[in-house]
Motif scaffolding. Structure first.
Motif, mmCIF file in Angstrom:
data_model
loop_
_atom_site.group_PDB
_atom_site.id
_atom_site.type_symbol
_atom_site.label_atom_id
_atom_site.label_comp_id
_atom_site.label_asym_id
_atom_site.label_seq_id
_atom_site.Cartn_x
_atom_site.Cartn_y
_atom_site.Cartn_z
ATOM 1 N N THR A 104 0.832 -1.206 0.000
ATOM 2 C CA THR A 104 0.000 0.000 0.000
ATOM 3 C C THR A 104 0.866 1.255 0.000
ATOM 4 N N ALA A 273 -3.459 0.343 -3.086
ATOM 5 C CA ALA A 273 -3.974 0.373 -1.721
ATOM 6 C C ALA A 273 -5.080 -0.655 -1.533
ATOM 7 N N GLY A 276 -3.540 -4.179 -1.515
ATOM 8 C CA GLY A 276 -2.751 -4.390 -0.298
ATOM 9 C C GLY A 276 -3.622 -4.623 0.923
#
Length: 311
Positions: A104, A273, A276
């Motif tokens: 991320t 993001a 992740g």
């Protein structure tokens, strides 16, 4: 370009989505690439994995663009080779970085390239960027500061700093491309060949490093030690994140505007993001979540401000 015979609201979706969707898929797989690289790489196998990743796709690119490769000038070979050296540094920084930070963080920090590039261009041309862009840049940098703090204020990790350097290296790569005349003036048909040379130069750097003492495991030992999961991750990085992604970009830029392609690819940090957190089990915490929002908001605002200034 919409037809004058039909309303824009009817024509645009039919004409753009068949092109936009593959480009958006590329942004998604690029976002997922950080978690994939993290899953198959350690600090002792970075160079070996890079040799394998790009060594797999390089012959395919060379065969596909063989005629154009032979037609390139010596200046184009030199320019692309120089860019390949910079590219090798980018991949080394990114891969070492993602080993030492979260997927991320990696995807969001690297998105600062969209802020750094116009700032660097302004410094070179001595043209002051608009205030809106400077405010967006400040917002993004503040977001990165929060993003890298985790549960509280602390020193950013080594991986965070490496990803920041990778973003700067990406900026240098873009500036060099814009200023090496032999590369800048090449037509779209030459882009495949120029990219092949860049990747070839990068692989040569990785191969030299892999042969140096103390560089970690060899590509052969890593390949032999890979199981089905690791090979799946490597092929995902090679085939989808490199080969397929490049051909989709070339296909899309001939059917829509480069700005639209760039805008869609700019969603990469959002997907990094999402992947992740959803698949990697990563957690940002309140400060990290706030930082992620600020980074995304700042990069989107900055891109729009830069585009308006260019008009």
């Amino acid at each position: 370009m919409t037809s004058l015979a039909a309303p824009a609201t009817d024509a645009v979706p039919r004409r753009t989505w068949p092109t936009d969707l593959p480009v958006l898929v590329v942004a998604v797989v690029w976002g997922a690439s950080y978690l994939a690289a993290k899953g198959i790489t350690t600090s002792h196998t970075v160079v070996a994995v890079l040799v394998l990743r790009f060594g797999i796709v390089l012959p395919v690119l060379a065969v596909a663009g063989w005629r154009r490769l032979r037609a390139l000038t010596a200046a184009q070979w030199r320019g692309a080779g120089l860019l390949g050296l910079v590219l090798s540094g980018i991949f080394l920084l990114e891969t070492y970085g993602v080993v030492h930070t979260s997927a991320t963080n990696a995807g969001l920090i690297i998105s600062l390239t969209m802020i750094f590039t116009p700032l660097a261009e302004a410094a070179v041309t001595r043209v002051r960027p608009p205030r809106a862009f400077l405010a967006a840049a400040g917002l993004s940098v503040g977001g990165v500061v929060l993003l890298t703090q985790g549960g509280g204020f602390s020193t950013p990790s080594t991986g965070d700093l490496l990803m920041l350097l990778a973003a700067l290296a990406r900026t240098a790569h873009v500036l060099f491309m814009a200023r090496i005349k032999a590369v800048r003036t090449a037509d779209e048909a030459d882009s495949l060949s120029l990219t092949t040379i860049q990747l070839g130069a990068a692989v040569a750097v990785f191969a030299v490093l892999a042969a140096a003492p103390g560089s970690g495991e060899t590509p052969w030992s890593v390949a032999v030690g890979f199981g089905a999961r690791e090979w799946a991750g490597l092929l995902f990085l090679s085939v989808f994140c490199t080969l397929l992604a490049f051909f989709v970009q070339m296909w899309a830029v001939r059917r829509t505007s480069p700005s639209r392609v760039s805008l869609l690819l700019g969603t990469e940090p959002l997907w990094a993001a999402a992947v992740g957190i959803a698949l990697g089990g990563e957690r940002l915490g309140f400060l990290g979540l706030l930082g992620a929002v600020l980074v995304l908001a700042g990069t989107i605002w900055g891109r729009r401000a830069a585009d308006r200034a260019a008009c």
